[in-house]
Write a protein that holds these residues in place. Structure first.
Motif, PDB file in Angstrom:
ATOM      1  N   GLY A  91      -0.977  88.377  89.531  1.00  0.00           N
ATOM      2  CA  GLY A  91      -2.216  88.598  88.792  1.00  0.00           C
ATOM      3  C   GLY A  91      -3.360  87.692  89.185  1.00  0.00           C
ATOM      4  N   ASP A  92      -3.241  86.994  90.303  1.00  0.00           N
ATOM      5  CA  ASP A  92      -4.337  86.140  90.764  1.00  0.00           C
ATOM      6  C   ASP A  92      -5.302  86.960  91.626  1.00  0.00           C
ATOM      7  OD1 ASP A  92      -3.366  83.994  89.432  1.00  0.00           O
ATOM      8  OD2 ASP A  92      -2.547  82.958  91.179  1.00  0.00           O
ATOM      9  N   SER A 105       6.744  81.294  90.360  1.00  0.00           N
ATOM     10  CA  SER A 105       5.309  81.001  90.462  1.00  0.00           C
ATOM     11  C   SER A 105       4.952  79.634  89.889  1.00  0.00           C
ATOM     12  CB  SER A 105       4.500  82.078  89.728  1.00  0.00           C
ATOM     13  OG  SER A 105       4.619  81.930  88.319  1.00  0.00           O
ATOM     14  N   GLY A 106       5.912  78.988  89.272  1.00  0.00           N
ATOM     15  CA  GLY A 106       5.638  77.694  88.660  1.00  0.00           C
ATOM     16  C   GLY A 106       4.982  77.803  87.301  1.00  0.00           C
ATOM     17  N   GLY A 107       5.047  78.990  86.700  1.00  0.00           N
ATOM     18  CA  GLY A 107       4.480  79.185  85.371  1.00  0.00           C
ATOM     19  C   GLY A 107       2.996  78.913  85.310  1.00  0.00           C
ATOM     20  N   ARG A 108       2.260  79.375  86.309  1.00  0.00           N
ATOM     21  CA  ARG A 108       0.829  79.037  86.369  1.00  0.00           C
ATOM     22  C   ARG A 108      -0.091  80.233  86.248  1.00  0.00           C
ATOM     23  NH1 ARG A 108      -0.216  78.848  92.578  1.00  0.00           N
ATOM     24  NH2 ARG A 108       1.768  79.626  93.372  1.00  0.00           N
ATOM     25  N   SER A 109       0.443  81.451  86.205  1.00  0.00           N
ATOM     26  CA  SER A 109      -0.408  82.630  86.136  1.00  0.00           C
ATOM     27  C   SER A 109      -0.386  83.233  84.739  1.00  0.00           C
ATOM     28  CB  SER A 109       0.054  83.682  87.156  1.00  0.00           C
ATOM     29  OG  SER A 109      -0.624  84.906  86.940  1.00  0.00           O
ATOM     30  N   TRP A 110      -1.513  83.213  84.082  1.00  0.00           N
ATOM     31  CA  TRP A 110      -1.552  83.723  82.713  1.00  0.00           C
ATOM     32  C   TRP A 110      -1.308  85.229  82.664  1.00  0.00           C
ATOM     33  CZ3 TRP A 110      -5.309  87.245  81.148  1.00  0.00           C
ATOM     34  CH2 TRP A 110      -6.422  87.396  81.992  1.00  0.00           C
ATOM     35  N   ARG A 111      -1.719  85.951  83.701  1.00  0.00           N
ATOM     36  CA  ARG A 111      -1.490  87.406  83.687  1.00  0.00           C
ATOM     37  C   ARG A 111      -0.002  87.724  83.836  1.00  0.00           C
ATOM     38  NH1 ARG A 111      -6.483  87.445  87.027  1.00  0.00           N
ATOM     39  NH2 ARG A 111      -8.178  88.305  85.732  1.00  0.00           N
ATOM     40  N   LEU A 126       5.358  88.902  80.945  1.00  0.00           N
ATOM     41  CA  LEU A 126       6.649  88.458  80.423  1.00  0.00           C
ATOM     42  C   LEU A 126       6.636  88.423  78.902  1.00  0.00           C
ATOM     43  CD1 LEU A 126       9.489  87.469  80.915  1.00  0.00           C
ATOM     44  CD2 LEU A 126       8.590  85.162  81.330  1.00  0.00           C
ATOM     45  N   VAL A 127       5.505  88.070  78.311  1.00  0.00           N
ATOM     46  CA  VAL A 127       5.384  88.136  76.850  1.00  0.00           C
ATOM     47  C   VAL A 127       5.656  89.562  76.376  1.00  0.00           C
ATOM     48  CG1 VAL A 127       3.766  88.006  74.911  1.00  0.00           C
ATOM     49  CG2 VAL A 127       3.821  86.175  76.621  1.00  0.00           C
ATOM     50  N   GLU A 128       5.057  90.535  77.043  1.00  0.00           N
ATOM     51  CA  GLU A 128       5.302  91.946  76.701  1.00  0.00           C
ATOM     52  C   GLU A 128       6.788  92.272  76.774  1.00  0.00           C
ATOM     53  OE1 GLU A 128       1.368  94.430  78.161  1.00  0.00           O
ATOM     54  OE2 GLU A 128       2.818  93.799  79.683  1.00  0.00           O
ATOM     55  N   ALA A 129       7.442  91.754  77.814  1.00  0.00           N
ATOM     56  CA  ALA A 129       8.871  92.022  77.989  1.00  0.00           C
ATOM     57  C   ALA A 129       9.686  91.385  76.860  1.00  0.00           C
ATOM     58  CB  ALA A 129       9.328  91.486  79.343  1.00  0.00           C
ATOM     59  N   TYR A 130       9.339  90.166  76.482  1.00  0.00           N
ATOM     60  CA  TYR A 130      10.066  89.510  75.385  1.00  0.00           C
ATOM     61  C   TYR A 130       9.903  90.291  74.085  1.00  0.00           C
ATOM     62  CZ  TYR A 130      11.034  85.259  78.096  1.00  0.00           C
ATOM     63  OH  TYR A 130      11.514  84.357  79.019  1.00  0.00           O
ATOM     64  N   VAL A 131       8.717  90.791  73.828  1.00  0.00           N
ATOM     65  CA  VAL A 131       8.495  91.592  72.627  1.00  0.00           C
ATOM     66  C   VAL A 131       9.348  92.854  72.678  1.00  0.00           C
ATOM     67  CG1 VAL A 131       6.816  92.958  71.323  1.00  0.00           C
ATOM     68  CG2 VAL A 131       6.186  90.680  72.182  1.00  0.00           C
ATOM     69  N   ALA A 132       9.370  93.510  73.856  1.00  0.00           N
ATOM     70  CA  ALA A 132      10.180  94.722  74.010  1.00  0.00           C
ATOM     71  C   ALA A 132      11.664  94.433  73.819  1.00  0.00           C
ATOM     72  CB  ALA A 132       9.936  95.330  75.396  1.00  0.00           C
ATOM     73  N   ALA A 165      -3.197  79.227  76.633  1.00  0.00           N
ATOM     74  CA  ALA A 165      -3.764  77.969  77.126  1.00  0.00           C
ATOM     75  C   ALA A 165      -4.152  78.068  78.598  1.00  0.00           C
ATOM     76  CB  ALA A 165      -2.751  76.836  76.927  1.00  0.00           C
ATOM     77  N   LEU A 166      -3.406  78.872  79.355  1.00  0.00           N
ATOM     78  CA  LEU A 166      -3.696  79.040  80.783  1.00  0.00           C
ATOM     79  C   LEU A 166      -4.897  79.948  81.030  1.00  0.00           C
ATOM     80  CD1 LEU A 166      -0.107  79.549  82.274  1.00  0.00           C
ATOM     81  CD2 LEU A 166      -1.619  77.595  82.685  1.00  0.00           C
ATOM     82  N   ALA A 167      -5.127  80.894  80.132  1.00  0.00           N
ATOM     83  CA  ALA A 167      -6.176  81.894  80.337  1.00  0.00           C
ATOM     84  C   ALA A 167      -7.561  81.265  80.266  1.00  0.00           C
ATOM     85  CB  ALA A 167      -6.060  82.991  79.290  1.00  0.00           C
ATOM     86  N   PRO A 168      -8.487  81.723  81.108  1.00  0.00           N
ATOM     87  CA  PRO A 168      -9.877  81.236  81.034  1.00  0.00           C
ATOM     88  C   PRO A 168     -10.477  81.550  79.668  1.00  0.00           C
ATOM     89  CG  PRO A 168      -9.493  82.467  83.063  1.00  0.00           C
ATOM     90  CD  PRO A 168      -8.307  82.702  82.199  1.00  0.00           C
TER      91      PRO A 168
END
Length: 405
Positions: free
Chosen positions: A182-183, A351-357, A362-368, A384-387
């Motif tokens: 998502g970068d 990715s080192g957990g650095r891409s908010w997208r 993954l948040v969507e997947a956890y909810v599912a 916190a990562l998102a602009p």
């Protein structure tokens, strides 16, 4: 101009000495040094290409009109042959009449025959002169072809060189990996920088079109898709359609809808036919990405994304979107929340957990998967990562995804 391959460099394979987890190889000191070397190599190839093209251009400007002139002379020659055949038949008819003529009919027929024979002689002179012009033209054309042939061979070799440099650039700057997490802005920056040197790469505009599409700017996406096609057909002289261009244009047109939807379907059909002949992971990914927009096309999306992974196993673009499809689709034949979540977790970690997208995917997947605690924990990290400019829209999306959160 010599035609060149349009295929995008392969994605998803890291070379030895790649950067560690969470670090892009093009940001390291070694990566920057290698990038500088690639830029210099590209400049050298283009400099040699421009030199060869400068030698070829005046020869081509002389050859092309000459070839047209010869074609016209040959056409004129065929017309003369047909006219001569008619005159010979006419002369034979007049002569036959003369043999049977008597009295006052003889003189007019003789005069007529002499006139026809004069036309034949004059036409034969013209034909010989025309043939002489054709012979001289063909000799000159052969001379020009012999001069142009080694230049074309050198241009073809130089295009092989620039494609090898592009492979090196792709391996280093990893546009597919950046896109997958998502970068999109990073992909834009990387391609923009490279296009300052590599001016004739349609694939660069394909990446820009995809990024603009993901960022919601469909007008810009169409602009880049059209630039790729114009560069391919007008600058590079490639007349045969290629699956990558067809797929990207179809993706954009399908999103535009309306009168463009029919065009999109035609282009998708063409892209599929072309990719069946010459497999392209990129084409199948783009098709799958478009189909993933619509629940009714979820099965088709799955098929195309899996085809992309068959052509190029583990390519990150198809990998992430197949995982998204598995965690968001409603069709049971497509949905596989456990597998999709596992894939996204691995990509998030890599990715080192650095891409908010990517994190939000993954948040969507956890909810599912009904992993509410994991979703809530990761959501805080993603936010916190998102602009700052993205946070309001992201909150709205999360509220719809997880009511009451």
């Amino acid at each position: 101009m010599t035609c060149v391959s349009l295929s995008l460099p392969q994605a998803g394979v890291r070379a030895e000495g790649s950067a560690g987890r969470g670090e892009d190889r093009d940001t390291t000191s070694a990566g920057q040094a290698r990038l500088g070397d690639l830029v210099q190599r590209a400049r050298d190839v283009y400099r040699r290409r421009d030199s060869v093209d400068a030698q070829r251009r005046p020869l081509a400007l002389e050859r092309d009109p000459l070839a047209i002139r010869i074609t016209k002379l040959q056409g004129l020659g065929r017309e003369m042959v047909a006219t001569l055949a008619k005159l010979n038949r006419h002369a034979q008819m007049v002569n036959n009449n003369l043999q049977n003529a008597q009295g006052n009919d003889v003189f007019p027929l003789r005069r007529q025959l002499r006139a026809v024979q004069g036309e034949i002689e004059n036409l034969e002179l013209q034909m010989r002169a025309n043939n002489d012009l054709i012979d001289v033209g063909i000799a000159d054309l052969k001379t020009l072809d012999n001069q142009i042939a080694p230049l074309d061979k050198e241009l073809a070799r130089l295009w092989t060189d620039i494609e090898e440099v592009r492979e090196g650039w792709t391996d280093l700057r990893e546009p597919a990996e950046k896109f997958a997490r998502g970068d999109y802005e990073a992909v834009f920056e990387a391609v923009d920088d490279w296009q300052q040197t590599d001016l004739l790469w349609p694939g660069g505009y394909h990446w820009k079109a995809l990024c603009a599409y993901e960022l919601g700017d469909i007008t810009e996406a169409e602009t880049h898709a059209n630039k790729a096609e114009d560069l391919r057909t007008k600058e590079l002289g490639m007349t045969d359609p290629v699956s990558e261009s067809e797929a990207v244009l179809a993706l954009v047109h399908m999103k535009m809808g309306g009168k463009y939807a029919a065009r999109a379907k035609d282009r998708f059909s063409k892209a599929l036919r072309l990719s069946n002949k010459e497999p392209s992971w990129f084409t199948n990914f783009v098709m799958g990405r478009s189909y993933a927009e619509r629940e009714t096309d979820a099965t088709r999306a799955k098929v195309e994304l899996e085809r992309s992974l068959k052509v190029k196993p583990k390519n990150p673009c198809a990998t992430v979107w197949l995982a998204r499809l598995q965690t968001t689709a409603k069709k049971e034949t497509v949905r596989d929340v456990a597998a999709g979540t596992q894939t996204l977790e691995a990509m998030w970690t890599e990715s080192g957990g650095r891409s908010w997208r990517l994190g939000y995917f993954l948040v969507e997947a956890y909810v599912a998967a009904n992993r509410k605690a994991d979703a809530e924990t990761l959501w805080k990290t993603v936010l916190a990562l998102a602009p700052a400019g993205e946070q309001s829209g992201l909150r709205e999306r999360y509220a719809k995804l997880s009511p009451g959160s």
